[in-house]
Design a protein around this motif. Structure first.
Motif, PDB file in Angstrom:
ATOM      1  N   PRO A 157     -35.200  18.336  19.617  1.00 11.57           N
ATOM      2  CA  PRO A 157     -33.978  17.547  19.443  1.00 11.57           C
ATOM      3  C   PRO A 157     -33.056  18.188  18.408  1.00 11.57           C
ATOM      4  CG  PRO A 157     -35.936  16.145  19.295  1.00 11.57           C
ATOM      5  CD  PRO A 157     -36.414  17.561  19.365  1.00 11.57           C
ATOM      6  N   GLY A 158     -31.767  18.207  18.729  1.00 11.49           N
ATOM      7  CA  GLY A 158     -30.781  18.714  17.768  1.00 11.49           C
ATOM      8  C   GLY A 158     -30.617  20.222  17.747  1.00 11.49           C
ATOM      9  N   THR A 159     -31.385  20.950  18.573  1.00  5.17           N
ATOM     10  CA  THR A 159     -31.270  22.419  18.526  1.00  5.17           C
ATOM     11  C   THR A 159     -30.317  22.946  19.599  1.00  5.17           C
ATOM     12  OG1 THR A 159     -33.182  22.683  19.983  1.00  5.17           O
ATOM     13  CG2 THR A 159     -33.610  22.727  17.618  1.00  5.17           C
ATOM     14  N   GLY A 160     -30.014  22.120  20.593  1.00  4.71           N
ATOM     15  CA  GLY A 160     -29.154  22.578  21.685  1.00  4.71           C
ATOM     16  C   GLY A 160     -27.720  22.113  21.527  1.00  4.71           C
ATOM     17  N   GLN A 220     -12.338  25.691  34.203  1.00 10.96           N
ATOM     18  CA  GLN A 220     -13.246  24.823  33.419  1.00 10.96           C
ATOM     19  C   GLN A 220     -14.696  25.246  33.632  1.00 10.96           C
ATOM     20  OE1 GLN A 220     -15.465  20.974  33.550  1.00 10.96           O
ATOM     21  NE2 GLN A 220     -13.397  20.143  33.371  1.00 10.96           N
ATOM     22  N   VAL A 221     -15.251  25.873  32.606  1.00 12.17           N
ATOM     23  CA  VAL A 221     -16.654  26.298  32.666  1.00 12.17           C
ATOM     24  C   VAL A 221     -17.384  25.690  31.472  1.00 12.17           C
ATOM     25  CG1 VAL A 221     -18.246  28.267  32.726  1.00 12.17           C
ATOM     26  CG2 VAL A 221     -15.977  28.487  33.760  1.00 12.17           C
ATOM     27  N   VAL A 222     -18.550  25.114  31.743  1.00 12.16           N
ATOM     28  CA  VAL A 222     -19.357  24.526  30.672  1.00 12.16           C
ATOM     29  C   VAL A 222     -20.421  25.531  30.270  1.00 12.16           C
ATOM     30  CG1 VAL A 222     -21.001  22.679  30.099  1.00 12.16           C
ATOM     31  CG2 VAL A 222     -18.937  22.150  31.426  1.00 12.16           C
ATOM     32  N   ILE A 223     -20.547  25.754  28.955  1.00 14.83           N
ATOM     33  CA  ILE A 223     -21.611  26.639  28.466  1.00 14.83           C
ATOM     34  C   ILE A 223     -22.631  25.792  27.704  1.00 14.83           C
ATOM     35  CG2 ILE A 223     -20.141  28.696  28.343  1.00 14.83           C
ATOM     36  CD1 ILE A 223     -20.084  28.267  25.234  1.00 14.83           C
ATOM     37  N   ALA A 224     -23.863  26.292  27.638  1.00 18.12           N
ATOM     38  CA  ALA A 224     -24.912  25.547  26.948  1.00 18.12           C
ATOM     39  C   ALA A 224     -25.931  26.521  26.392  1.00 18.12           C
ATOM     40  CB  ALA A 224     -25.584  24.581  27.928  1.00 18.12           C
ATOM     41  N   GLY A 225     -26.702  26.032  25.404  1.00 22.81           N
ATOM     42  CA  GLY A 225     -27.738  26.883  24.838  1.00 22.81           C
ATOM     43  C   GLY A 225     -28.099  26.453  23.432  1.00 22.81           C
ATOM     44  N   GLU A 226     -28.589  27.415  22.660  1.00 24.67           N
ATOM     45  CA  GLU A 226     -28.951  27.126  21.270  1.00 24.67           C
ATOM     46  C   GLU A 226     -27.676  27.053  20.441  1.00 24.67           C
ATOM     47  OE1 GLU A 226     -33.352  29.193  21.203  1.00 24.67           O
ATOM     48  OE2 GLU A 226     -31.611  30.497  21.057  1.00 24.67           O
ATOM     49  N   LYS A 227     -27.673  26.123  19.492  1.00 21.90           N
ATOM     50  CA  LYS A 227     -26.475  25.819  18.702  1.00 21.90           C
ATOM     51  C   LYS A 227     -25.710  27.042  18.192  1.00 21.90           C
ATOM     52  CE  LYS A 227     -25.899  21.378  16.604  1.00 21.90           C
ATOM     53  NZ  LYS A 227     -26.608  20.303  15.976  1.00 21.90           N
ATOM     54  N   ALA A 228     -26.403  27.914  17.476  1.00 19.67           N
ATOM     55  CA  ALA A 228     -25.731  29.074  16.857  1.00 19.67           C
ATOM     56  C   ALA A 228     -25.079  29.955  17.917  1.00 19.67           C
ATOM     57  CB  ALA A 228     -26.734  29.874  16.037  1.00 19.67           C
TER      58      ALA A 228
END
Length: 316
Positions: free
Chosen positions: A127-130, A166-174
């Motif tokens: 939790p909270g890392t993405g 419109q493109v959504v990106i996702a992954g690790e916060k940094a």
């Protein structure tokens, strides 16, 4: 008649407390849909959809069955229209609603699967890392480039190719933050952080996909009554054997929504009906195929308008 109709089903992010309530009050037969889901889930599905609370509804493993149930209840209100869609599609989670609509799996099995899918997705990352963000104003290739460059600081990928620009990106916060920085340097008009904690449709979901594969193998699949344009490849599939591998690939892969809508249009879909909560997909499709006729079903008013429009097409 009804040629030219395609059904589309919303995914996570379209949920809201109260969704489906007015439809259910106007069509009490829909209570059966919620009762059937509740028997699988082990809690009162209607109460969660109609009354919340939002914090509970927004937990991924609750959101996914809630959206599926609301979408299938909305679909039931179209029974009288005698629809004969050319194709179906769903955005991420919505692909399961689309498969139920096309006769690929039973509603009960779908409810159980998406509950597990939501749980596996939540458990795949701490939790909270993405982080998830929408980038506006860049081409798909530039977004891929930006993600590739930012991946030196962690996992980041293009999660959804939603509509032009419109493109959504996702992954690790940094890594997501770095990608946003790079995107702005390449002319990104706006980067909007999204209230989704799970970096879905990135390689971080591979463990969830592996767990889900076992559950997908355990349920009964049927050939589809009409083709489904799948998220992972934007290709039409209709054989039972092709469905589970496509759903496994869907989790760690990008959602090719823009390509999927174009594929439906190429097949002859001229009227898109968004079935279920919200009108997110209607907005995206408007930008992808501006000439298409757009209808939706999420409350008594939109249902009446849609039935009217369909019967007008029918008698034309």
């Amino acid at each position: 008649m009804n040629s030219g109709i395609g059904l589309v089903f919303p995914g996570q992010g379209s949920q809201s407390v109260g969704m489906g309530k007015a439809l259910c009050e106007a069509h009490p037969i829909l209570k059966e849909v919620y009762a059937e889901a509740s028997s699988v889930l082990g809690y009162d599905s209607a109460a969660l959809c109609f009354e919340g609370p939002a914090e509970r509804l927004n937990l991924t493993e609750n959101t996914q069955p809630a959206l599926l149930v609301s979408s299938i209840a909305a679909l039931k209100t179209l029974d009288s229209a005698g629809l004969n869609p050319i194709a179906v599609a769903g955005h991420s989670l919505g692909e399961y609603s689309a498969l139920v609509a096309a006769g690929g799996l039973s509603f009960q099995d779908a409810v159980g699967l998406v509950q597990k899918r939501g749980r596996y997705m939540s458990e795949a990352v701490a939790p909270g890392t993405g982080q998830v963000a929408a980038l506006l104003g860049l081409t798909p290739d530039v977004v891929r480039e930006v993600c590739c460059e930012a991946s030196s600081v962690g996992v980041v990928a293009a999660a959804n190719f939603n509509s032009p620009g419109q493109v959504v990106i996702a992954g690790e916060k940094a890594a997501v933050e770095r990608a946003i920085e790079l995107a702005k340097g390449k002319g990104c008009k706006k980067a909007i952080p999204l209230p989704v904690s799970v970096p879905v449709h990135t390689p971080l979901m591979q463990t969830a996909a592996d767990r889900l594969a076992k559950d997908l193998a355990a349920v009964q699949w049927s050939d589809l009554k009409m083709p489904l344009i799948n998220n992972a490849d934007a290709k039409a599939i209709s054989r039972a054997a092709d469905i589970p591998p496509s759903l496994v690939r869907q989790l760690p892969s990008s959602v090719l929504w823009e390509d999927s809508v174009h594929a439906m249009a190429k097949m002859g879909v001229t009227t898109f009906v968004e079935v279920g909560p919200g009108t997110v997909l209607t907005g995206l499709i408007k930008r992808i195929v501006p000439e298409a006729k757009l209808l939706n079903v999420n409350d008594p008013k939109s249902l009446d308008a849609t039935l009217q429009a369909l019967s007008a097409t029918h008698s034309a």
